[in-house]
Design a protein around this motif. Structure first.
Motif, short mmCIF file in Angstrom:
data_model
loop_
_atom_site.label_atom_id
_atom_site.label_comp_id
_atom_site.label_asym_id
_atom_site.label_seq_id
_atom_site.Cartn_x
_atom_site.Cartn_y
_atom_site.Cartn_z
N VAL A 705 0.78 -1.19 0.06
CA VAL A 705 0.01 -0.02 -0.08
C VAL A 705 0.74 1.28 -0.19
CG1 VAL A 705 -1.62 1.45 1.19
CG2 VAL A 705 -2.02 -1.18 1.04
N SER A 765 -4.51 -6.80 0.17
CA SER A 765 -4.13 -5.61 0.78
C SER A 765 -3.83 -5.67 2.37
CB SER A 765 -4.99 -4.33 0.66
OG SER A 765 -6.34 -4.54 0.87
N PHE A 791 -3.16 0.10 -3.58
CA PHE A 791 -2.51 -1.10 -3.21
C PHE A 791 -2.22 -1.54 -4.79
CE2 PHE A 791 -3.68 -5.74 -3.53
CZ PHE A 791 -2.52 -6.14 -2.85
#
Length: 821
Positions: A705, A765, A791
């Motif tokens: 991320v 994620s 992400f």
């Protein structure tokens, strides 16, 4: 076009006293001042004075949020009204819109954050109810959808009770009944007079047991009697105009009563929220003219049902290659069709099931496996039927079911003509079983429409087809097939509006063109020509209004449609490319579906009616007590509200950018609500994550991320409030995809563990190693993708990777990445 105040006041013929929403219409004495203004020390039921009661009410930004929740509650009741009228596709869309707006109503003082802060469990239950309502409506379950929508509205009521004083709750509760009364007027304006009257009666009965009943009665006996008489009058009205006028009178009474129940700033914020709700009603109304594009999409899917059903017959006839071509051509047409995105949005599972079934059908046909082709067709048909129910539902889906039955009966008729009576009997037996199962409510609807019609269709002709075809009596079987088709057409014409029948007939006509091509392929050219000839004669005879409606809608398309149908006959009789001609003709039939529903919408004049509705809001605002309150509180918010209202009226009149104008109006109205209560600085901006637009430090993203979108990303999927855009993406092995936060609250990107290709490593994620861990991690604040973040994942394994957003799965936020070698 921008409308001046003078122009807006001239665009409506409604008098101020009946302008749709009450402003300063006072008591029957003609004095517009309320009792609270003329005697500030009137004694209340508990022995205090109104002055004491008003001074004890806290008025701050929380009141504006509670008013915003009221607007959302009103919209949820909109879906109940729409479902009662059989507009399930629209009900599902409105529910989804409420979910999206809720997710975007973020920031410290947004409806979303405040609900979560009020009660975490209530917040989660609200989202669950909201998502469940959307799914139920999309699946055609009106009763469950309405029940869940009301439960979601009650979640917001619980939040109101937990955050604002009882007087505020009372005022907003009374105003909600005003909004519900307006829903009856909405249905009446859309031509749903019976449903509108039933709704008005339901509102009347619900009011009797609601807290708003005693609140309104205590506010003013006169206003209480006015409301009850008006809503009862709406229920008993014999025409749409009277019903709408009564509904407006009922709403007027609730606005006046709100000023008796709470301080002027509270009533003003609630009144603005009611104007916001009416604004969304206008958006819905503008889209309700005729059956709408949803019906055209569903009609196109009905044609795919008929085309796919031809494939097993062709395989059994030894035409495996041609059958595979037919199946793959359905797939190719769907990929570029307007119905593609509509089906994907309405029911993603049905969309995927349909495409998967088509792939299996193409493979089975190419290998000459008739049994596998039958199984694949069943999958295709099941998912298309689910998609049709999600798009239109109710009686509209039943009309299209009748058309599909007629197309299959046409297949049986042609099987008899070429000597395949056993297969014709099998088709009849299948239809008999499906009719008995009440698929798409066809059995009950036909029986309810006419006992004689029901007996003619099932007992005389459908049963006769099965019996005579099994016995090898071709002439009798053919007569029964045609009799059954005629009976269903009679039903279709009786229950469907002209535009619905016309769009449905387009599917039937398209199917007959492909039947002719199939006959030509197996050497039955003479019969193929006869099919086209009879289809042409049916069209010239009117076809339930299809002929005239298409000619009126688009004369050039009408002429090219007839010409394309003639080309199918010519090609069939002269050993030409009948299938190529049928595809051209089939596209004309699909184009005609959209043409006839578009004309119906224009003829309905609902865009103009919606524009007039909002002009009435403008006129009401000019005379309302909240007008001066808003202008005095914050001039910029006042000007912004009027400008957004002006733009919205123009958009409705022009029929362009209506959704965007409605959202802008709603945002300006919400800001005005905050201004009236004296906290305009706390009004959240549309789509912000918090007041500063920054990420929430309490949430963490985890591996991959990142800030922004990496330059080396091969593809980008944007995450809006409750959707991945695009929801399906095709990439190559080794490609990197960035899932970029574009709007709404924080999102997750979480793979469905059991829907990954064999050998693929789990991905999500947050870097979790399983779906269960990812879902648990989300509850702990991990795996979040927030504003300004993406992400990033590189796909190394070919196949379909299905994924979802943990907090927004109930809203349908799912997606698929197709990875190719």
């Amino acid at each position: 076009m921008n409308y001046s105040r003078r122009r807006l006041l001239q665009t409506t013929g409604l008098a101020v006293a009946t302008a749709g929403l009450a402003g300063c219409n006072g008591q029957s004495s003609g004095d517009s001042t309320t009792a609270a203004e003329t005697d500030s020390e009137t004694e209340t039921a508990d022995g205090t004075t109104t002055e004491d009661a008003e001074s004890s009410v806290s008025v701050d930004a929380t009141v504006a949020v509670a008013a915003e929740w009221n607007a959302m509650r009103a919209r949820l009741y909109d879906t109940v009204a729409l479902a009662a009228a059989g507009r399930l596709g629209t009900a599902a869309r409105v529910t989804g819109d409420v979910f999206a707006r809720f997710e975007q109503s973020s920031g410290e003082w947004g409806a979303h954050e405040q609900l979560e802060a009020t009660n975490e469990q209530n917040y989660e239950t609200f989202e669950s109810h909201l998502g469940g309502a959307r799914e139920a409506y999309a699946a055609g379950d009106a009763e469950r959808g309405a029940d869940l929508a009301v439960q979601a509205a009650d979640n917001l009521l619980a939040a109101q009770r937990g955050r604002v004083d009882a007087a505020v709750v009372d005022a907003l509760g009374v105003l909600l009944f005003g909004a519900r009364a307006r829903d009856a007027g909405l249905l009446a304006a859309a031509g749903e007079a019976d449903a509108a009257a039933e709704l008005a009666n339901a509102v009347y009965e619900g009011f009797e047991d609601a807290p708003a009943h005693s609140a309104l009665e205590s506010a003013s006996g006169e206003l209480y009697e006015t409301f009850e008489a008006a809503i009862e009058g709406a229920a008993d009205a014999g025409d749409a105009e009277t019903l709408a006028a009564s509904a407006r009178t009922a709403a007027n009474a609730t606005v006046d009563a709100s000023y008796e129940l709470a301080p002027e700033t509270v009533a003003g914020a609630g009144h603005l929220a009611l104007m916001q709700a009416v604004g969304f009603d206008a958006e819905v109304l503008a889209g309700l003219g005729g059956p709408g594009d949803e019906f055209a999409h569903a009609a196109a899917l009905s044609l795919y049902r008929a085309r796919a059903a031809d494939v097993p017959r062709l395989v059994a006839a030894g035409e495996a290659d041609f059958a595979a071509t037919v199946a793959s051509d359905v797939f190719a047409h769907f990929e570029g069709a307007r119905a593609h995105e509509a089906l994907e949005e309405a029911d993603h599972d049905a969309y995927e099931g349909f495409e998967g079934g088509l792939e299996s059908l193409t493979e089975a046909a190419g290998s000459g496996d008739a049994a596998a082709a039958e199984e694949a067709v069943a999958t295709v048909d099941e998912n298309l039927l689910a998609g049709i129910s999600a798009l239109v539902g109710g009686e509209a889906a039943t009309v299209l079911e009748a058309v599909f039955f007629r197309a299959r009966l046409g297949d049986a008729r042609e099987l008899v003509a070429v000597g395949e009576t056993d297969r014709a009997a099998a088709v009849g037996e299948s239809l008999f079983a499906r009719f008995e199962e009440n698929e798409a409510n066809l059995h009950e609807s036909v029986e309810e429409e006419s006992e004689d019609l029901y007996h003619r269709f099932e007992e005389e002709h459908l049963a006769g087809l099965v019996e005579d075809a099994a016995a090898g009596d071709a002439d009798a079987a053919a007569a029964h097939a045609e009799g059954a088709m005629d009976a269903l057409f009679e039903f279709e014409a009786a229950v469907g509006a002209t535009a619905e029948v016309s769009a449905a007939e387009a599917a039937f006509f398209g199917a007959r063109g492909f039947d002719a091509a199939a006959l030509a392929q197996v050497g039955a050219s003479a019969r193929a020509g006869a099919v086209v000839q009879s289809t042409f004669a049916f069209f010239e005879a009117g076809a339930g209004g299809y002929h005239e409606t298409l000619e009126e809608a688009d004369h050039d398309l009408y002429e090219s449609f007839e010409g394309a149908l003639g080309s199918v006959r010519t090609a069939a009789e002269e050993d030409g490319d009948a299938y190529g001609a049928a595809k051209t003709y089939g596209q004309k039939a699909v184009d005609s579906m959209y043409a006839v529903v578009a004309t119906a919408a224009a003829d309905a004049g609902l865009g103009a009616a919606a524009s007039e509705r909002m002009s009435g809001v403008f006129q009401t605002f000019e005379e309302a007590r909240v007008h001066e309150a808003l202008e005095g509180a914050d001039h910029d918010a006042y000007e912004g509200f009027e400008a957004a209202l002006s733009d919205y009226v123009a958009a409705l009149e022009d029929g362009s950018e209506i959704d965007a104008a409605a959202e802008a109006y709603a945002t300006a109205t919400a800001r005005a609500q905050f201004a009236v209560v004296g906290d305009v600085g706390k009004a959240p901006e549309a789509g912000s994550t918090d007041e500063s637009g920054s990420a929430d430090a309490a949430l963490s993203g985890g591996p991959n991320v990142v800030a922004g979108v990496p330059e080396d990303a091969d593809h980008v999927v944007k995450m809006s409030a409750v959707a991945f855009e695009p929801s399906e993406l095709t990439v190559s092995v080794g490609d990197t995809v960035a899932f970029e936060h574009a709007a709404g609250e924080a999102h997750s990107v979480t793979a469905y563990e059991d829907e990954l290709p064999e050998g693929a490593a789990y991905w999500a994620s947050g870097g979790f190693e399983s779906q269960a861990a990812a879902e648990t991690g989300w509850g702990e604040g991990k795996g979040a993708v927030q504003s300004g973040q993406s992400f990033v994942h590189t796909f190394e394994t070919a196949g379909e990777h299905a994924y979802f957003c943990v907090p927004h799965e109930a809203a349908g936020m799912t997606g698929t990445v197709v990875v190719e070698e």
